[in-house]
Design an enzyme around this catalytic site. Structure first.
Site, mmCIF file in Angstrom:
data_model
loop_
_atom_site.group_PDB
_atom_site.id
_atom_site.type_symbol
_atom_site.label_atom_id
_atom_site.label_comp_id
_atom_site.label_asym_id
_atom_site.label_seq_id
_atom_site.Cartn_x
_atom_site.Cartn_y
_atom_site.Cartn_z
ATOM 1 N N PRO A 5 -37.449 7.320 9.774
ATOM 2 C CA PRO A 5 -38.685 6.648 10.147
ATOM 3 C C PRO A 5 -39.888 7.058 9.318
ATOM 4 O O PRO A 5 -40.248 8.225 9.273
ATOM 5 C CB PRO A 5 -38.874 7.040 11.617
ATOM 6 C CG PRO A 5 -37.893 8.102 11.909
ATOM 7 C CD PRO A 5 -37.051 8.342 10.707
ATOM 8 N N ARG A 112 -30.480 15.327 14.606
ATOM 9 C CA ARG A 112 -30.755 16.459 13.712
ATOM 10 C C ARG A 112 -31.897 17.357 14.157
ATOM 11 O O ARG A 112 -32.285 18.263 13.422
ATOM 12 C CB ARG A 112 -31.000 15.940 12.299
ATOM 13 C CG ARG A 112 -29.761 15.271 11.768
ATOM 14 C CD ARG A 112 -29.788 15.053 10.285
ATOM 15 N NE ARG A 112 -28.575 14.328 9.903
ATOM 16 C CZ ARG A 112 -28.309 13.881 8.695
ATOM 17 N NH1 ARG A 112 -29.180 14.071 7.738
ATOM 18 N NH2 ARG A 112 -27.201 13.238 8.444
ATOM 19 N N ARG A 262 -38.053 17.324 -3.175
ATOM 20 C CA ARG A 262 -37.502 16.078 -2.640
ATOM 21 C C ARG A 262 -36.873 15.242 -3.732
ATOM 22 O O ARG A 262 -37.414 15.139 -4.844
ATOM 23 C CB ARG A 262 -38.608 15.259 -1.964
ATOM 24 C CG ARG A 262 -39.096 15.868 -0.680
ATOM 25 C CD ARG A 262 -38.052 15.718 0.419
ATOM 26 N NE ARG A 262 -38.278 16.651 1.514
ATOM 27 C CZ ARG A 262 -37.541 17.730 1.736
ATOM 28 N NH1 ARG A 262 -36.535 18.018 0.946
ATOM 29 N NH2 ARG A 262 -37.786 18.497 2.758
#
Length: 273
Positions: A5, A112, A262
């Site tokens: 999200p 998670r 990332r």
DNA sequence: AGATCGGCCTGGACGC
DNA sequence: TGCGTCCAGGCCGATC
């Protein structure tokens, strides 16, 4: 909802939940004993008056009859709300919290465990650092090219790391950061972004996020379909998860790198430093 | 004080 | 087949 999200997905969740939560009284809240669920007992006996969104945070306004409280929710990676009466939903081992309402039960499921729920005094985000320092909403008048330029100029971090910090603008995650930087032709590792490029990035962020909201978010399922060479969202991601494929603009192969820890995909030809 | 990095957590993808 | 290893992701806290 399946998916990682970001702002568009959270906005979609907000729109789905609002009509079912507005005006509802909270009878009780239960959660697994973890620091990421804090202060929830304070919500018992309150009434939900509104459900708002800031960046990737959902903010439920709680009326106690006296002080105003806020239930702050972050979905993390896999957080999702499910009503107990929902078709096909049976609570499982991944339910981390449960809200007992006057007309039903709402489960918070999170495989998670990156999601968070907490009840705070209204507007008191002292214990939620990212929310306290959150940048402007990208689709609001408070978000301007000049403001974005100034925010980016205040740090020497790579521009992509800055976007992920939520400070220059609220709600941008890994997917839409890659998409917006590709659209604006800005190298994700750039540490200096001038006024012209900041203006391009401003426009790109708004376009990418508005388009995603319009189709209620790019879900992980869609992403899998992209890699499976099919699916109706196949054309929506120009950069994220597309390493090795030809750049849609110039044809050069997109490259996978790491920025700010990332995974990042960009075009080495048209997103030069 | 700001930048950077590891940890959290789990399922799924991958290699042998 | 089944095991082990690695990766993804947002955010937070420790460390440089």
């Amino acid at each position: 909802m399946v998916g990682v999200p970001e702002l568009p997905e959270v906005e979609s969740v907000r729109r789905q939940l609002l009509p079912r939560l507005a005006g509802r009284a909270i009878r009780a809240v239960d959660a697994v004993p973890q620091a990421r669920f804090s202060g929830l007992s304070r919500a018992a006996g309150t009434t939900i008056t509104d459900l708002r969104r800031r960046g990737k945070y959902l903010l439920a306004d709680l009326d106690t009859g006296q002080d105003a409280l806020e239930l702050v929710a972050h979905l993390g990676m896999t957080g999702a709300f499910r009503f107990r009466d929902e078709e096909g939903w049976e609570p499982d081992a991944y339910v981390r919290a449960t809200l007992v309402l006057d007309d039903g039960v709402l489960d918070f499921r999170d495989v998670r465990r990156f999601g968070r729920l907490s009840v705070v005094d209204a507007g008191d985000y002292a214990d939620i650092a990212t929310l306290a320092a959150l940048g402007p909403e990208p689709l609001s008048p408070a978000f301007t090219p000049e403001g974005l330029h100034a925010a980016l100029a205040a740090s020497r971090q790579p521009v992509k790391a800055q976007l992920l910090s939520q400070r220059p603008v609220a709600g941008v995650g890994n997917i839409y950061a890659d998409e917006a930087l590709w659209s604006a032709r800005i190298n994700p590792r750039s540490r200096r972004v001038g006024p012209e490029r900041a203006a391009r990035l401003w426009a790109a962020l708004r376009e990418v996020l508005a388009a995603a909201i319009d189709r209620e978010g790019t879900t992980f399922r869609d992403y899998q379909m992209v890699n499976g060479q099919s699916g109706r969202y196949a054309t929506h991601l120009a950069a994220y998860g597309q390493a090795g494929r030809p750049c849609r603009r110039c044809g050069a192969p997109l490259r996978a790198i790491t920025v700010g820890g990332r995974g990042t995909t960009y075009c080495p030809a048209c997103q030069r430093q």
